[in-house]
Design a protein around this motif. Structure first.
Motif, PDB file in Angstrom:
ATOM      1  N   GLU A 136       4.379   7.693  -1.083  1.00 10.25           N
ATOM      2  CA  GLU A 136       5.063   7.112   0.078  1.00 10.25           C
ATOM      3  C   GLU A 136       4.602   5.677   0.303  1.00 10.25           C
ATOM      4  N   GLY A 137       5.555   4.791   0.532  1.00  4.35           N
ATOM      5  CA  GLY A 137       5.204   3.423   0.889  1.00  4.35           C
ATOM      6  C   GLY A 137       4.677   3.366   2.303  1.00  4.35           C
ATOM      7  N   VAL A 138       3.529   2.743   2.507  1.00  3.82           N
ATOM      8  CA  VAL A 138       2.888   2.670   3.809  1.00  3.82           C
ATOM      9  C   VAL A 138       3.072   1.296   4.443  1.00  3.82           C
ATOM     10  N   SER A 139       2.832   0.255   3.666  1.00  3.71           N
ATOM     11  CA  SER A 139       2.896  -1.091   4.219  1.00  3.71           C
ATOM     12  C   SER A 139       3.079  -2.082   3.081  1.00  3.71           C
ATOM     13  N   CYS A 140       3.581  -3.261   3.427  1.00  6.16           N
ATOM     14  CA  CYS A 140       3.781  -4.287   2.402  1.00  6.16           C
ATOM     15  C   CYS A 140       3.690  -5.668   3.022  1.00  6.16           C
ATOM     16  N   PHE A 141       3.192  -6.605   2.222  1.00  3.66           N
ATOM     17  CA  PHE A 141       3.079  -8.006   2.643  1.00  3.66           C
ATOM     18  C   PHE A 141       3.953  -8.824   1.707  1.00  3.66           C
ATOM     19  N   SER A 142       4.955  -9.464   2.262  1.00  8.74           N
ATOM     20  CA  SER A 142       5.879 -10.256   1.461  1.00  8.74           C
ATOM     21  C   SER A 142       5.372 -11.691   1.345  1.00  8.74           C
ATOM     22  N   TRP A 175       0.852  -1.181   0.000  1.00  6.84           N
ATOM     23  CA  TRP A 175       0.000   0.000   0.000  1.00  6.84           C
ATOM     24  C   TRP A 175       0.895   1.240   0.000  1.00  6.84           C
ATOM     25  N   PHE A 176       0.563   2.168  -0.877  1.00 10.57           N
ATOM     26  CA  PHE A 176       1.240   3.450  -0.950  1.00 10.57           C
ATOM     27  C   PHE A 176       0.208   4.545  -0.756  1.00 10.57           C
ATOM     28  N   ARG A 177       0.670   5.741  -0.473  1.00  8.76           N
ATOM     29  CA  ARG A 177      -0.241   6.884  -0.393  1.00  8.76           C
ATOM     30  C   ARG A 177       0.448   8.122  -0.944  1.00  8.76           C
ATOM     31  N   CYS A 226      -3.018   0.411  -3.850  1.00 11.53           N
ATOM     32  CA  CYS A 226      -2.360  -0.879  -3.673  1.00 11.53           C
ATOM     33  C   CYS A 226      -1.533  -1.153  -4.918  1.00 11.53           C
ATOM     34  N   ALA A 227      -0.446  -1.874  -4.729  1.00  8.04           N
ATOM     35  CA  ALA A 227       0.501  -2.105  -5.810  1.00  8.04           C
ATOM     36  C   ALA A 227       1.104  -3.489  -5.682  1.00  8.04           C
ATOM     37  N   LEU A 228       1.299  -4.122  -6.824  1.00 12.38           N
ATOM     38  CA  LEU A 228       1.840  -5.477  -6.868  1.00 12.38           C
ATOM     39  C   LEU A 228       3.262  -5.455  -7.422  1.00 12.38           C
ATOM     40  N   ARG A 229       4.115  -6.170  -6.753  1.00 14.89           N
ATOM     41  CA  ARG A 229       5.488  -6.336  -7.234  1.00 14.89           C
ATOM     42  C   ARG A 229       5.638  -7.788  -7.675  1.00 14.89           C
ATOM     43  N   THR A 230       6.092  -8.010  -8.901  1.00 14.19           N
ATOM     44  CA  THR A 230       6.213  -9.376  -9.417  1.00 14.19           C
ATOM     45  C   THR A 230       7.500 -10.022  -8.906  1.00 14.19           C
ATOM     46  N   ARG A 231       7.683  -9.898  -7.617  1.00 10.69           N
ATOM     47  CA  ARG A 231       8.736 -10.558  -6.854  1.00 10.69           C
ATOM     48  C   ARG A 231       8.091 -11.016  -5.562  1.00 10.69           C
ATOM     49  N   THR A 232       8.773 -11.863  -4.819  1.00 10.97           N
ATOM     50  CA  THR A 232       8.192 -12.334  -3.564  1.00 10.97           C
ATOM     51  C   THR A 232       8.484 -11.399  -2.397  1.00 10.97           C
ATOM     52  N   SER A 233       9.484 -10.526  -2.535  1.00  4.47           N
ATOM     53  CA  SER A 233       9.881  -9.660  -1.433  1.00  4.47           C
ATOM     54  C   SER A 233       9.447  -8.225  -1.671  1.00  4.47           C
ATOM     55  N   SER A 259       9.643  -4.008  -1.428  1.00  4.03           N
ATOM     56  CA  SER A 259      10.623  -2.956  -1.697  1.00  4.03           C
ATOM     57  C   SER A 259      10.026  -1.620  -1.301  1.00  4.03           C
ATOM     58  N   ASN A 260      10.876  -0.692  -0.870  1.00  2.35           N
ATOM     59  CA  ASN A 260      10.387   0.634  -0.506  1.00  2.35           C
ATOM     60  C   ASN A 260      10.090   1.502  -1.726  1.00  2.35           C
ATOM     61  N   GLY A 261      10.751   1.233  -2.824  1.00  6.51           N
ATOM     62  CA  GLY A 261      10.625   2.094  -3.989  1.00  6.51           C
ATOM     63  C   GLY A 261       9.372   1.826  -4.792  1.00  6.51           C
ATOM     64  N   SER A 262       8.621   2.882  -5.057  1.00  5.74           N
ATOM     65  CA  SER A 262       7.400   2.700  -5.839  1.00  5.74           C
ATOM     66  C   SER A 262       7.710   2.251  -7.259  1.00  5.74           C
ATOM     67  N   ASP A 263       8.917   2.552  -7.749  1.00  7.33           N
ATOM     68  CA  ASP A 263       9.270   2.136  -9.106  1.00  7.33           C
ATOM     69  C   ASP A 263       9.543   0.638  -9.196  1.00  7.33           C
ATOM     70  N   GLN A 264       9.552  -0.041  -8.074  1.00  8.24           N
ATOM     71  CA  GLN A 264       9.770  -1.490  -8.049  1.00  8.24           C
ATOM     72  C   GLN A 264       8.470  -2.284  -8.163  1.00  8.24           C
ATOM     73  N   TYR A 265       7.364  -1.584  -8.241  1.00  2.64           N
ATOM     74  CA  TYR A 265       6.061  -2.235  -8.308  1.00  2.64           C
ATOM     75  C   TYR A 265       5.518  -2.144  -9.734  1.00  2.64           C
ATOM     76  N   ASP A 266       4.927  -3.228 -10.180  1.00  2.00           N
ATOM     77  CA  ASP A 266       4.604  -3.377 -11.597  1.00  2.00           C
ATOM     78  C   ASP A 266       3.157  -3.064 -11.944  1.00  2.00           C
ATOM     79  N   TYR A 267       2.270  -3.254 -11.001  1.00  3.84           N
ATOM     80  CA  TYR A 267       0.847  -3.021 -11.266  1.00  3.84           C
ATOM     81  C   TYR A 267       0.259  -2.189 -10.126  1.00  3.84           C
ATOM     82  N   TRP A 268      -0.631  -1.283 -10.510  1.00  8.27           N
ATOM     83  CA  TRP A 268      -1.213  -0.346  -9.550  1.00  8.27           C
ATOM     84  C   TRP A 268      -2.723  -0.296  -9.697  1.00  8.27           C
TER      85      TRP A 268
END
Length: 124
Positions: free
Chosen positions: A46-52, A36-38, A96-103, A105-114
């Motif tokens: 800003e990155g708020v929270s993430c579930f790995s 989750w970003f805001r 909410c944003a999805l990263r096509t990795r299992t871990s 990341s703080n960077g919003s540019d590391q997330y692939d779908y929004w």
């Protein structure tokens, strides 16, 4: 087709609670990191929270620790953000944003779908 749809935003008084949900389609959430970003007006996202998905770890920005809780429902393919003790400074559009990795990341540019975002306003 990959799609993320947020819901649950709204207007709440300081000290109140909201629960945001993000429904995913086109992929299975339990294989990827979901965050989750805001973004508040005039501020950077800003990155708020993430579930790995690698080990089920959860991460929170310092300003929301102890107040926000991220959770994932694999059966429904959704991720939620329970927000308690809300403050005016929590006012923002939440994504909410999805990263096509299992871990995570703080960077919003590391997330692939929004998702399209949902407005949260904390005001009396």
């Amino acid at each position: 087709q990959v799609q993320l749809v947020e819901s649950g935003g709204g207007l709440v008084q300081p000290g109140g609670s909201l629960r945001l949900s993000c429904a995913a389609s086109g992929f299975t959430l339990d294989y990827y990191a979901i965050g989750w970003f805001r973004q508040a007006p005039g501020k950077e996202r800003e990155g708020v929270s993430c579930f790995s998905s690698s080990d089920g770890s959860t991460y929170y920005v310092d300003s929301v620790k102890g107040r926000f809780t991220i959770s994932r429902d694999n059966a429904k393919n959704t991720v939620s953000l329970q927000m308690n003790s809300l403050k005016p400074e929590d006012t923002a559009v939440y994504y909410c944003a999805l990263r096509t990795r299992t871990s995570c990341s703080n960077g919003s540019d590391q997330y692939d779908y929004w998702g399209q975002g949902t407005q949260v306003t904390v005001s009396s």
